[in-house]
Write a protein that holds these residues in place. Structure first.
Motif, PDB file in Angstrom:
ATOM      1  N   TRP A   1     -11.420   5.895  12.958  1.00  0.00           N
ATOM      2  CA  TRP A   1     -10.050   6.331  12.653  1.00  0.00           C
ATOM      3  C   TRP A   1      -9.051   5.192  12.822  1.00  0.00           C
TER       4      TRP A   1
ATOM      5  N   SER B   1      -2.556  10.603   4.256  1.00  0.00           N
ATOM      6  CA  SER B   1      -2.224  11.140   5.578  1.00  0.00           C
ATOM      7  C   SER B   1      -2.540  12.619   5.639  1.00  0.00           C
ATOM      8  N   SER B   2      -3.097  13.038   6.770  1.00  0.00           N
ATOM      9  CA  SER B   2      -3.425  14.451   6.958  1.00  0.00           C
ATOM     10  C   SER B   2      -2.166  15.237   7.290  1.00  0.00           C
TER      11      SER B   2
ATOM     12  N   LEU C   1      -0.168   4.629   1.215  1.00  0.00           N
ATOM     13  CA  LEU C   1      -0.895   5.899   1.210  1.00  0.00           C
ATOM     14  C   LEU C   1      -0.713   6.595  -0.126  1.00  0.00           C
TER      15      LEU C   1
ATOM     16  N   CYS D   1      -9.269   3.277   9.656  1.00  0.00           N
ATOM     17  CA  CYS D   1      -8.543   3.922   8.555  1.00  0.00           C
ATOM     18  C   CYS D   1      -7.049   3.582   8.624  1.00  0.00           C
ATOM     19  N   ALA D   2      -6.512   3.582   9.831  1.00  0.00           N
ATOM     20  CA  ALA D   2      -5.085   3.303   9.979  1.00  0.00           C
ATOM     21  C   ALA D   2      -4.747   1.887   9.516  1.00  0.00           C
TER      22      ALA D   2
ATOM     23  N   GLU E   1      -0.910  13.735  11.009  1.00  0.00           N
ATOM     24  CA  GLU E   1      -0.695  12.432  10.385  1.00  0.00           C
ATOM     25  C   GLU E   1      -1.780  11.415  10.700  1.00  0.00           C
ATOM     26  N   THR E   2      -3.018  11.860  10.710  1.00  0.00           N
ATOM     27  CA  THR E   2      -4.137  10.928  10.782  1.00  0.00           C
ATOM     28  C   THR E   2      -4.355  10.350   9.384  1.00  0.00           C
ATOM     29  N   VAL E   3      -4.644   9.055   9.308  1.00  0.00           N
ATOM     30  CA  VAL E   3      -4.940   8.446   8.013  1.00  0.00           C
ATOM     31  C   VAL E   3      -6.418   8.668   7.698  1.00  0.00           C
TER      32      VAL E   3
ATOM     33  N   MET F   1      -0.091   1.539  12.772  1.00  0.00           N
ATOM     34  CA  MET F   1      -0.543   1.510  11.371  1.00  0.00           C
ATOM     35  C   MET F   1      -0.090   0.222  10.700  1.00  0.00           C
TER      36      MET F   1
ATOM     37  N   ASP G   1      -6.204  18.003   9.717  1.00  0.00           N
ATOM     38  CA  ASP G   1      -6.357  17.010  10.785  1.00  0.00           C
ATOM     39  C   ASP G   1      -7.806  16.983  11.249  1.00  0.00           C
TER      40      ASP G   1
END
Lengths: 394, 147
Positions: free
Chosen positions: B26, B129-130, B7, B29-30, B134-136, B1, B15
């Protein structure tokens, strides 16, 4: 012996049944409900297990125990079908199943097809479980579900867009429920029979704005069944069936983010247009309507898409009372998904069951005088697809 | 990241079920980029991601960074959440936003009062963050500069 003279036959509905377990009643097993409703429909058709050679069965996700395949159902009923098909989903698919059953009859693949859909989702999952399950099953798990979108909120996004585009109001949506509850109050088997006012709807708990609890369909158990046969075969048994005169499907999108704007939505217009074109009828020939009503908003959408009023005037149309008892275009005379019941997969079939009863003149206090043609619609996906069946003329 | 990616707190986000086709999205996004697809054959732009151009079926799709500017197309304030984790975040706003580049996207609208919600409201992408994974994820905030 099979005859292979394609299209020499005419498919008719010769038996219908709906079963709505009463509120607060004892729990009933999935297969008990399925067997009960199948027998009721076959009794009307004067048929028993050995007479049925075609089976369509809806693949409920809630059955538990043995997998809900057509063959499992056939085993339960002691039927050894020559033709069978699974109905994979509810919504639009359950109605377009009639198209395939009709095709089987017309092509001589089966002579008498028993169509059964049963769900006990309220019993097995409770309401919370149903909300979670539907979100997982029907939505885009990558780009939509993570944001906490639910099925009601997906419907709410389209209702809001209609309000933005056309000025449709929450009070107009509430009036759909008012009229629907009047119809449901006249059906002895409806799950909710109490009268509902605009104030009741407006004061009910917000689910996903602009939709409130009383804008939403029920979550119940229940089942529906149809027997479809060839008209000549039925006539030989002294039964005058209801003709499946036209069918249509439209898969506009799977996910709500793929839908066009309020003035360009066509899933019901296209599906109903195909059904009416096949029957060489237009909307003015239809006596009674069964639009899919997962929310009050969807009835407004249907009035516009079926061509009963101009685009954007659906709110005024339902508010005028045209859809109510005594109105010019009666809608959902059984109470629909809002008042009759909504077990899940069977949903769209309850409209067909009531349509056939209306055409037979058996709808008691709900009877629409002279009802000869009924249009039933259903929706699927995220309420992004449509199906239509035109029943009659006899 | 990207260590400089800030964030925002968007409340609970699930998620995503990350697909093979969406993997580059994805990763973008990070890094703080909202990537959409542009067809190298017919130039159509699309979101969500897919394996082919939905207009001409070309599989030659380029990932381009959207400006992150969008307008509010439709919205719903949710009180009835799909599970207990989302319930802790209620009421929250799920929106369909019209990206400046053309496609529409579903997202979460963060930090806007219910009274301020109106069609056409100018928005800007942000990232959050999910839940456990922790997916952005992209979310949207009101674009104060353009109001």
């Amino acid at each position: 012996m099979r005859s292979t003279d394609a299209l020499a036959r005419r498919a008719v509905i010769i038996g219908v049944a709906a079963h709505v377990p009463p509120r607060g009643g004892p729990a009933e097993g999935f297969w008990t409900t399925a067997a009960r409703v199948a027998k009721l429909a076959c009794d009307e058709a004067k048929l028993t297990a050995s007479d049925i050679d075609g089976v369509m069965f809806a693949q409920s996700g809630y059955a538990g125990l043995n997998a809900p395949y057509p063959t499992t159902f056939a085993q339960v009923m002691g039927i050894a079908p020559a033709w069978m098909e699974a109905i994979p989903h509810g919504g639009q698919q359950i109605l377009s199943a009639l198209w395939r059953a009709r095709t089987a009859i017309e092509h001589g693949m089966a002579r008498r097809v028993l169509v059964v859909a049963c769900d006990n989702r309220s019993e097995r999952l409770q309401r919370d479980g149903v909300v979670a399950r539907i979100a997982q099953q029907n939505m885009d798990g990558e780009f939509e579900v993570p944001y906490g979108c639910t099925f009601p909120s997906a419907m709410a996004l389209m209702a809001r867009r209609h309000m933005i585009h056309y000025g449709t109001t929450e009070e107009q949506m509430a009036l759909v429920r008012v009229h629907s509850s009047t119809w449901a109050g006249m059906h002895p088997d409806a799950f909710l029979r109490n009268a509902v006012s605009v104030e009741d709807v407006m004061a009910s708990k917000r689910i996903a704005s602009p939709l409130k609890l009383l804008d939403m369909c029920l979550v119940t158990d229940g089942a529906a069944a149809l027997v479809i046969s060839d008209a000549d075969d039925a006539a030989a048994n002294g039964i005058d069936g209801a003709h499946i005169a036209g069918v249509g499907d439209c898969g506009e999108s799977q996910f709500v983010s793929g839908l066009p704007d309020a003035d360009e939505i066509t899933m019901l217009e296209r599906a109903a247009g195909l059904a009416m074109a096949e029957a060489e009828l237009d909307v003015g020939d239809v006596d009674v309507f069964y639009p899919y009503d997962p929310s009050t908003f969807h009835v407004i959408w249907a009035a516009e898409q079926l061509g009963l009023c101009a685009r954007g005037e659906g709110g005024q149309y339902v508010a005028s009372g045209a859809i109510a008892p005594g109105g010019s275009t009666p809608f959902n005379t059984h109470g629909g998904l809002l008042g009759f019941c909504h077990p899940g997969l069977p949903g769209g079939l309850f409209g067909v069951v009531e349509a056939v009863r209306q055409l037979r003149g058996e709808a008691a206090r709900r009877q629409v005088p002279g009802a000869g043609v009924a249009l039933v619609t259903a929706m699927g996906g995220y309420m992004t697809t449509g199906a239509a069946v035109l029943v009659g003329p006899r | 990241m990207n260590s400089e990616l800030r964030l925002v707190d968007a409340g609970h986000l699930g998620d995503p079920q990350r697909s093979h086709e969406g993997e580059a999205f994805w990763r973008g996004c990070a890094r703080g980029e909202f990537l959409i697809q542009e067809c190298t054959s017919c130039r159509a732009r699309q979101f969500p991601w897919g394996p082919v151009c939905r207009r001409c079926w070309s599989d030659q799709l380029a990932a381009i960074a959207a400006t992150g500017r969008a307008t509010l197309w439709s919205y719903t304030v949710i009180d009835r959440a799909p599970d207990q984790e989302f319930a802790a975040a209620t009421p929250y706003v799920v929106a369909l936003v019209q990206l400046a580049e053309g496609p529409r996207a579903m997202s979460r609208l963060v930090g806007a009062s219910e009274e301020s919600l109106r069609p056409g409201l100018a928005l800007q992408v942000a990232f959050a963050s999910s839940g456990p994974g922790e997916t952005v994820l992209p979310v949207f905030i009101v674009d104060e500069d353009s109001t």
